[in-house]
Design a protein around this motif. Structure first.
Motif, PDB file in Angstrom:
ATOM      1  N   GLU A  92       0.693  -1.151  -0.189  1.00 22.88           N
ATOM      2  CA  GLU A  92       0.232   0.068   0.050  1.00 22.88           C
ATOM      3  C   GLU A  92       1.009   1.296   0.125  1.00 22.88           C
ATOM      4  O   GLU A  92       0.644   2.187  -0.920  1.00 22.88           O
ATOM      5  CB  GLU A  92      -0.883  -0.101   1.056  1.00 22.88           C
ATOM      6  CG  GLU A  92      -1.996   1.091   1.135  1.00 22.88           C
ATOM      7  CD  GLU A  92      -1.565   2.245   1.683  1.00 22.88           C
ATOM      8  OE1 GLU A  92      -1.945   3.547   1.381  1.00 22.88           O
ATOM      9  OE2 GLU A  92      -0.557   2.362   2.659  1.00 22.88           O
ATOM     10  N   LEU A 126       2.469   1.721  -3.477  1.00 24.01           N
ATOM     11  CA  LEU A 126       1.494   2.164  -4.311  1.00 24.01           C
ATOM     12  C   LEU A 126       1.171   3.666  -4.320  1.00 24.01           C
ATOM     13  O   LEU A 126       1.153   4.197  -5.376  1.00 24.01           O
ATOM     14  CB  LEU A 126       0.406   1.199  -4.395  1.00 24.01           C
ATOM     15  CG  LEU A 126       0.493  -0.246  -4.960  1.00 24.01           C
ATOM     16  CD1 LEU A 126      -0.849  -1.110  -4.754  1.00 24.01           C
ATOM     17  CD2 LEU A 126       0.919  -0.206  -6.319  1.00 24.01           C
ATOM     18  N   SER A 127       1.083   4.054  -3.153  1.00 29.66           N
ATOM     19  CA  SER A 127       0.704   5.500  -2.653  1.00 29.66           C
ATOM     20  C   SER A 127       1.975   6.224  -3.253  1.00 29.66           C
ATOM     21  O   SER A 127       1.864   7.229  -3.965  1.00 29.66           O
ATOM     22  CB  SER A 127       0.662   5.692  -1.365  1.00 29.66           C
ATOM     23  OG  SER A 127       0.348   7.043  -1.027  1.00 29.66           O
ATOM     24  N   TRP A 171       1.735   6.411  -6.953  1.00 33.01           N
ATOM     25  CA  TRP A 171       0.527   7.526  -7.354  1.00 33.01           C
ATOM     26  C   TRP A 171       1.162   8.790  -7.305  1.00 33.01           C
ATOM     27  O   TRP A 171       0.647   9.645  -8.244  1.00 33.01           O
ATOM     28  CB  TRP A 171      -0.511   7.159  -6.497  1.00 33.01           C
ATOM     29  CG  TRP A 171      -1.827   8.182  -7.032  1.00 33.01           C
ATOM     30  CD1 TRP A 171      -2.726   7.652  -7.785  1.00 33.01           C
ATOM     31  CD2 TRP A 171      -2.036   9.501  -6.487  1.00 33.01           C
ATOM     32  NE1 TRP A 171      -3.572   8.821  -7.761  1.00 33.01           N
ATOM     33  CE2 TRP A 171      -3.001   9.756  -7.040  1.00 33.01           C
ATOM     34  CE3 TRP A 171      -1.488  10.384  -5.660  1.00 33.01           C
ATOM     35  CZ2 TRP A 171      -3.741  10.997  -6.934  1.00 33.01           C
ATOM     36  CZ3 TRP A 171      -1.956  11.424  -5.212  1.00 33.01           C
ATOM     37  CH2 TRP A 171      -2.965  11.849  -5.927  1.00 33.01           C
ATOM     38  N   ASN A 172       2.015   9.045  -6.246  1.00 33.44           N
ATOM     39  CA  ASN A 172       2.299  10.433  -6.341  1.00 33.44           C
ATOM     40  C   ASN A 172       3.634  10.810  -7.232  1.00 33.44           C
ATOM     41  O   ASN A 172       3.340  11.798  -7.856  1.00 33.44           O
ATOM     42  CB  ASN A 172       3.394  10.820  -5.028  1.00 33.44           C
ATOM     43  CG  ASN A 172       2.259  10.712  -3.534  1.00 33.44           C
ATOM     44  OD1 ASN A 172       1.041  10.988  -3.759  1.00 33.44           O
ATOM     45  ND2 ASN A 172       2.974  10.401  -2.689  1.00 33.44           N
ATOM     46  N   SER A 177       3.174   9.588 -10.631  1.00 39.91           N
ATOM     47  CA  SER A 177       2.426   9.400 -11.307  1.00 39.91           C
ATOM     48  C   SER A 177       1.536  11.063 -11.607  1.00 39.91           C
ATOM     49  O   SER A 177       1.554  11.230 -12.747  1.00 39.91           O
ATOM     50  CB  SER A 177       1.097   8.356 -11.341  1.00 39.91           C
ATOM     51  OG  SER A 177       1.326   7.211 -11.229  1.00 39.91           O
ATOM     52  N   PHE A 178       1.180  11.400 -10.573  1.00 36.01           N
ATOM     53  CA  PHE A 178       0.849  12.774 -10.638  1.00 36.01           C
ATOM     54  C   PHE A 178       1.885  13.731 -11.082  1.00 36.01           C
ATOM     55  O   PHE A 178       1.471  14.535 -11.794  1.00 36.01           O
ATOM     56  CB  PHE A 178       0.518  13.278  -9.047  1.00 36.01           C
ATOM     57  CG  PHE A 178      -0.224  14.520  -8.935  1.00 36.01           C
ATOM     58  CD1 PHE A 178      -1.580  14.851  -9.518  1.00 36.01           C
ATOM     59  CD2 PHE A 178       0.331  15.937  -8.487  1.00 36.01           C
ATOM     60  CE1 PHE A 178      -2.157  16.162  -9.441  1.00 36.01           C
ATOM     61  CE2 PHE A 178       0.010  16.981  -8.370  1.00 36.01           C
ATOM     62  CZ  PHE A 178      -1.499  16.988  -8.983  1.00 36.01           C
ATOM     63  N   LYS A 236       8.380   5.767 -10.446  1.00 36.23           N
ATOM     64  CA  LYS A 236       7.267   5.427 -10.356  1.00 36.23           C
ATOM     65  C   LYS A 236       7.101   3.819 -10.555  1.00 36.23           C
ATOM     66  O   LYS A 236       6.576   3.104  -9.802  1.00 36.23           O
ATOM     67  CB  LYS A 236       6.475   6.059 -11.355  1.00 36.23           C
ATOM     68  CG  LYS A 236       5.036   5.389 -11.718  1.00 36.23           C
ATOM     69  CD  LYS A 236       3.964   6.160 -12.647  1.00 36.23           C
ATOM     70  CE  LYS A 236       4.758   6.113 -14.005  1.00 36.23           C
ATOM     71  NZ  LYS A 236       3.736   6.895 -15.025  1.00 36.23           N
ATOM     72  N   ILE A 290       6.239   0.611  -8.181  1.00 40.47           N
ATOM     73  CA  ILE A 290       4.923  -0.351  -8.622  1.00 40.47           C
ATOM     74  C   ILE A 290       5.686  -1.664  -8.475  1.00 40.47           C
ATOM     75  O   ILE A 290       5.141  -2.615  -8.049  1.00 40.47           O
ATOM     76  CB  ILE A 290       4.542  -0.191  -9.928  1.00 40.47           C
ATOM     77  CG1 ILE A 290       3.705   1.219  -9.930  1.00 40.47           C
ATOM     78  CG2 ILE A 290       3.657  -1.237 -10.533  1.00 40.47           C
ATOM     79  CD1 ILE A 290       3.430   1.564 -11.288  1.00 40.47           C
TER      80      ILE A 290
END
Length: 101
Positions: free
Chosen positions: A27, A30-31, A34-35, A37-38, A52, A56
């Protein structure tokens, strides 16, 4: 109580002690992905993609191990079926396109 029951209970608790931190680690990874990815959406570039996909990949490793531990737990609990597959599929054209475009 039956010694076999106590041994199975101890084995199951041992597996759960190893399983829970793996899920939290996945978790967290993945968080972080996500950051990244932003940032990537804002024009991050190649190195952002590297960070990223590194996160992953680490989340995938944790979830693959969690999947293995869930199968072990199922075996310990007498074949109780755990219907969810927690393995992650990575790679392919989507990953390639993310780096290229």
């Amino acid at each position: 109580m039956n010694d076999d029951f106590l041994q199975k209970k101890e084995d199951a608790l041992c597996v759960l002690d190893r399983l829970v931190p793996l899920v939290f680690d996945a978790e967290k990874r993945l968080s972080h992905a996500w950051n990244w990815s932003f940032i990537d959406v804002l024009g991050g570039g190649f190195f952002v993609d590297i960070f990223k996909y590194l996160n992953i990949g680490r989340a995938k490793n944790s979830m693959d191990e969690a999947d293995r531990l869930l199968r072990e737990l199922s075996s310990i609990l007498g074949g109780m079926e755990i219907p969810v597959d927690y393995r992650m599929q990575l790679g392919g054209f989507a990953t390639f396109a993310d780096f290229v475009f």
